[in-house]
Scaffold this motif. Structure first.
Motif, short mmCIF file in Angstrom:
data_model
loop_
_atom_site.label_atom_id
_atom_site.label_comp_id
_atom_site.label_asym_id
_atom_site.label_seq_id
_atom_site.Cartn_x
_atom_site.Cartn_y
_atom_site.Cartn_z
N THR A 263 29.20 1.28 -8.43
CA THR A 263 29.31 2.18 -9.58
C THR A 263 30.36 3.25 -9.29
O THR A 263 30.99 3.25 -8.22
CB THR A 263 27.95 2.87 -9.87
N MET A 264 30.54 4.19 -10.21
CA MET A 264 31.57 5.22 -10.06
C MET A 264 31.37 6.06 -8.81
O MET A 264 32.33 6.47 -8.17
CB MET A 264 31.57 6.14 -11.28
N TYR A 265 30.11 6.34 -8.46
CA TYR A 265 29.84 7.29 -7.38
C TYR A 265 29.22 6.63 -6.15
O TYR A 265 28.60 7.30 -5.32
CB TYR A 265 28.93 8.41 -7.89
N GLY A 266 29.36 5.32 -6.03
CA GLY A 266 28.82 4.62 -4.88
C GLY A 266 28.05 3.38 -5.30
O GLY A 266 28.08 2.97 -6.46
N GLU A 267 27.38 2.78 -4.36
CA GLU A 267 26.64 1.55 -4.63
C GLU A 267 25.22 1.85 -5.11
O GLU A 267 24.47 2.57 -4.46
CB GLU A 267 26.58 0.68 -3.39
N SER A 268 24.88 1.26 -6.25
CA SER A 268 23.51 1.33 -6.75
C SER A 268 22.72 0.18 -6.12
O SER A 268 23.19 -0.96 -6.09
CB SER A 268 23.48 1.20 -8.28
N VAL A 269 21.53 0.48 -5.61
CA VAL A 269 20.72 -0.53 -4.93
C VAL A 269 19.36 -0.63 -5.63
O VAL A 269 18.70 0.39 -5.85
CB VAL A 269 20.52 -0.19 -3.45
N SER A 270 18.97 -1.86 -5.96
CA SER A 270 17.66 -2.09 -6.57
C SER A 270 16.84 -3.00 -5.67
O SER A 270 17.34 -4.00 -5.17
CB SER A 270 17.81 -2.74 -7.95
N LEU A 271 15.59 -2.63 -5.47
CA LEU A 271 14.67 -3.41 -4.65
C LEU A 271 13.53 -3.92 -5.51
O LEU A 271 12.91 -3.14 -6.24
CB LEU A 271 14.09 -2.56 -3.51
N ARG A 272 13.25 -5.20 -5.48
CA ARG A 272 12.07 -5.79 -6.14
C ARG A 272 11.04 -6.08 -5.07
O ARG A 272 11.32 -6.81 -4.11
CB ARG A 272 12.47 -7.07 -6.87
N LEU A 273 9.85 -5.49 -5.21
CA LEU A 273 8.81 -5.60 -4.19
C LEU A 273 7.85 -6.73 -4.53
O LEU A 273 7.20 -6.69 -5.59
CB LEU A 273 8.04 -4.28 -4.07
N LEU A 274 7.76 -7.70 -3.65
CA LEU A 274 6.86 -8.83 -3.85
C LEU A 274 5.94 -8.92 -2.64
O LEU A 274 6.40 -9.18 -1.53
CB LEU A 274 7.63 -10.14 -4.01
N SER A 275 4.65 -8.70 -2.85
CA SER A 275 3.70 -8.77 -1.74
C SER A 275 3.33 -10.21 -1.48
O SER A 275 2.96 -10.94 -2.40
CB SER A 275 2.44 -7.96 -2.05
N GLN A 276 3.45 -10.64 -0.24
CA GLN A 276 3.12 -12.01 0.11
C GLN A 276 1.62 -12.26 0.06
O GLN A 276 1.18 -13.40 0.12
CB GLN A 276 3.65 -12.35 1.50
N LYS A 277 0.83 -11.18 -0.03
CA LYS A 277 -0.62 -11.35 -0.14
C LYS A 277 -1.14 -10.83 -1.47
O LYS A 277 -2.29 -10.45 -1.60
CB LYS A 277 -1.33 -10.62 1.02
N SER A 278 -0.26 -10.82 -2.51
CA SER A 278 -0.70 -10.36 -3.82
C SER A 278 -1.84 -11.23 -4.33
O SER A 278 -1.79 -12.45 -4.22
CB SER A 278 0.47 -10.40 -4.81
N LYS A 279 -2.81 -10.60 -4.90
CA LYS A 279 -3.97 -11.33 -5.42
C LYS A 279 -3.69 -11.80 -6.84
O LYS A 279 -3.43 -10.99 -7.72
CB LYS A 279 -5.21 -10.44 -5.40
N PRO A 280 -3.72 -13.12 -7.10
CA PRO A 280 -3.51 -13.60 -8.47
C PRO A 280 -4.63 -13.10 -9.37
O PRO A 280 -5.78 -12.96 -8.96
CB PRO A 280 -3.55 -15.13 -8.33
N LEU A 281 -4.30 -12.85 -10.64
CA LEU A 281 -5.29 -12.37 -11.59
C LEU A 281 -6.07 -13.52 -12.18
O LEU A 281 -5.59 -14.66 -12.25
CB LEU A 281 -4.60 -11.58 -12.71
N SER A 282 -7.28 -13.22 -12.64
CA SER A 282 -8.07 -14.22 -13.36
C SER A 282 -7.67 -14.18 -14.83
O SER A 282 -6.92 -13.31 -15.27
CB SER A 282 -9.56 -13.89 -13.22
N MET A 283 -8.20 -15.12 -15.62
CA MET A 283 -7.87 -15.18 -17.05
C MET A 283 -8.32 -13.91 -17.77
O MET A 283 -7.61 -13.40 -18.63
CB MET A 283 -8.54 -16.41 -17.67
N ILE A 284 -9.50 -13.41 -17.42
CA ILE A 284 -10.01 -12.20 -18.08
C ILE A 284 -9.16 -11.00 -17.72
O ILE A 284 -8.85 -10.16 -18.57
CB ILE A 284 -11.49 -11.97 -17.69
#
Length: 564
Positions: A263-284
């Motif tokens: 960008t104009m004033y330096g590098e913009s950095v974006s981080l997407r956080l994905l937990s390897q132990k994320s608990k999947p949600l149920s239907m409800i």
């Protein structure tokens, strides 16, 4: 302090795992595993440790004069005022230092507080969310990591490269750890003219993070540190780069996707956080109504066909697909997924991740998957004609295929497939169901209050949502967001889905073959009982789970789509 009874119903492995967690996460983990409310467990903990329980935090006028900022962050404790305290009261060297913390202190904390502050600590226990949020709001994230005193030499007050590196490393780690604690999905480092701005995305909304005033001075070092963690080229600042970081957070591992952009004033950095132990949600937990869940369950029981989940980026499509997989995952079913990236691990399911850089695209992976004798195939996204063609032919040869498409509503998915040059008769014969969805923020249960809208305003909103204005009679059930310490004064905590489920009936089958417009397909589906996104949202509004404004954000989109 004896709080062993809290572990009474837990296994030895659970106890060891919880004790290895950061202090801020232990109570919530115990509450989750014992299936008890956190507040009730907090009262039990306070009684077991003989510590007073603090309901509200009133800080001293000058907290950092009583205790160094580093100890506030390290021990997650706060100096609080008594009823007759003033700023001057803290000058009494004999008076105990009253501190609220979120987990019972140990003897080393007592010793460090006394050695550093010169006063004996007097401990109180507070709600972990309340303590954490108060620290963040008043002292920021890792605000002490880049303290000048940490990076200056004692003899000449000159910065050394070694000290600066250590401070920057500590700061970056604290920013990421705080994001994990606050349930953020993304972190954005954004260089501006006079500052480096850091923001978290929490529940779909961007939240500014309080940072040290001198952060701009370390901008280059912070960006370089992130690039080093991702094994990117730190000397290349003119081109975007993408990478991955493996980050340890407590007892779990984070898979962080990093993207840099000049960008104009330096590098913009974006981080997407994905937990390897994320608990999947149920239907409800997804937010499905009972009738919607029944429709989906029947479709998922089918031995073949395609079920598509549609919506824009960030609408929870991958989370929903994982919930469906979790529901139908049985020993007699072989399930294989092709994802980008693998966000949730599901036990017993064969999951793979695409790697376009080596030629492993969705289409090529899908071709190989068909030779693995699967019963169910999940494809992360249908992006092109080749992937769509293979998915459709897989469904026609006896496989159940789950996938996603980027369309704004359910009928739009059918016309999108036709736009990909897929023959309409193939689409009509293979697609069983389409689920369009959005995510709306869930009201904080601790501070939500009745909205008290005027009848005319509510009727106007319902008309915009294409809902019968007579539903305004339920206006007394509508709530609004207020904000409290537990929800970071946002009024919301977490998100819930609103859904539009289209089942391909005989009439819609004929519309597809005749290449009818999405508008005509939509009208027929509604006549046959399809709940629209707005009606699903209104049901959540009436149940007090979200606000009218949250659902209204999508009313204009749905209105536009209906005229295509």
């Amino acid at each position: 302090m004896d709080y062993r009874n809290l572990y009474a119903e837990l296994s030895e492995s659970d106890r060891q795992e919880i004790e290895a967690l950061p202090r801020a996460e232990r109570l919530e983990q115990i509450a989750s595993r014992r299936n008890q409310p956190t507040n009730r467990l907090l009262e039990e903990l306070a009684q077991a440790c003989d510590l007073p329980l603090l309901r509200e935090i009133e800080l001293l006028d000058n907290p950092t004069a009583a205790i160094p900022l580093r100890l506030i962050h390290a021990y997650q404790c706060l100096p609080i005022a008594t009823e007759n305290d003033s700023g001057e009261a803290q000058e009494d060297p004999k008076a105990p230092l009253r501190l609220v913390t979120l987990w019972p202190p140990d003897s080393s904390m007592d010793r460090w507080i006394y050695a550093t502050c010169g006063r004996q600590p007097e401990w109180l226990l507070g709600n972990p969310e309340m303590v954490n949020n108060t620290i963040t709001q008043n002292f920021g994230v890792g605000a002490d990591s880049l303290d000048e005193s940490d990076i200056l030499t004692d003899d000449a007050d000159l910065e050394t490269e070694e000290d600066e590196d250590a401070a920057v490393i500590r700061f970056v780690n604290e920013v990421v750890q705080k994001a994990v604690n606050d349930r953020a999905t993304d972190i954005h480092f954004e260089p501006l003219r006079d500052e480096l701005q850091i923001r978290y995305r929490i529940d779909g909304e961007l939240v500014a993070v309080r940072v040290p005033d001198n952060l701009i001075k370390f901008q280059g070092a912070i960006i370089s540190r992130l690039k080093i963690m991702a094994k990117l080229n730190i000397s290349e600042k003119r081109r975007p780069q993408d990478g991955r970081i493996a980050f340890g957070a407590g007892n779990s591992e984070l898979d962080i996707r990093i993207s840099t952009f000049p960008t104009m004033y330096g590098e913009s950095v974006s981080l997407r956080l994905l937990s390897q132990k994320s608990k999947p949600l149920s239907m409800i937990e997804l937010g499905l109504a009972q009738d919607e869940e029944q429709k989906l369950t029947r479709a998922l029981a089918s031995p073949h066909g395609i079920i598509l989940v549609t919506g824009p980026t960030g609408s929870g499509k991958s989370t929903s697909l994982t919930a469906y997989i979790r529901l139908i995952n049985k020993p007699e079913r072989r399930i294989i997924t092709v994802e980008d990236p693998v966000e949730y691990e599901v036990s017993g399911v064969n999951q793979t991740q695409v790697h376009p850089e080596i030629g492993l695209t969705f289409a090529k992976a899908l071709r190989s998957v068909l030779r693995q004798d699967p019963d169910v195939i999940m494809v992360g996204e249908i992006r092109d004609r080749e992937t769509a063609d293979i998915a459709i032919r897989a469904s026609l040869t006896g496989h159940l295929v789950l996938s996603t498409l980027h369309t704004n509503d359910a009928p739009g998915a059918l016309t999108r497939l036709i736009d990909m040059d897929i023959e309409p008769f193939l689409i009509a014969s293979s697609v069983e169901m389409i689920v369009a969805q959005r995510l709306v923020r869930r009201l904080c249960p601790h501070c939500a209050q009745p909205a008290n809208y005027e009848a005319l305003h509510l009727e106007s909103c319902l008309a915009t949502m294409q809902i019968d204005p007579s539903e305004a009679r339920f206006g007394h059930l509508v709530k609004s967001a207020v904000g409290c310490e537990r929800c970071r004064n946002l009024g919301f905590r977490g998100r819930i889905g609103i859904f539009e489920i289209l089942r391909v009936t005989d009439e819609i089958h004929e519309h597809i073959v005749q290449r009818a417009s999405a508008r005509k397909i939509r009208q027929t589906a509604i006549e046959q009982g399809m709940n629209t996104l707005m009606r699903s949202g209104w049901a959540h509004i009436k149940s007090g789970q979200t606000t009218l404004e949250e659902v209204m954000r999508y009313a204009e989109i749905e209105g536009d789509d209906s005229h295509r």
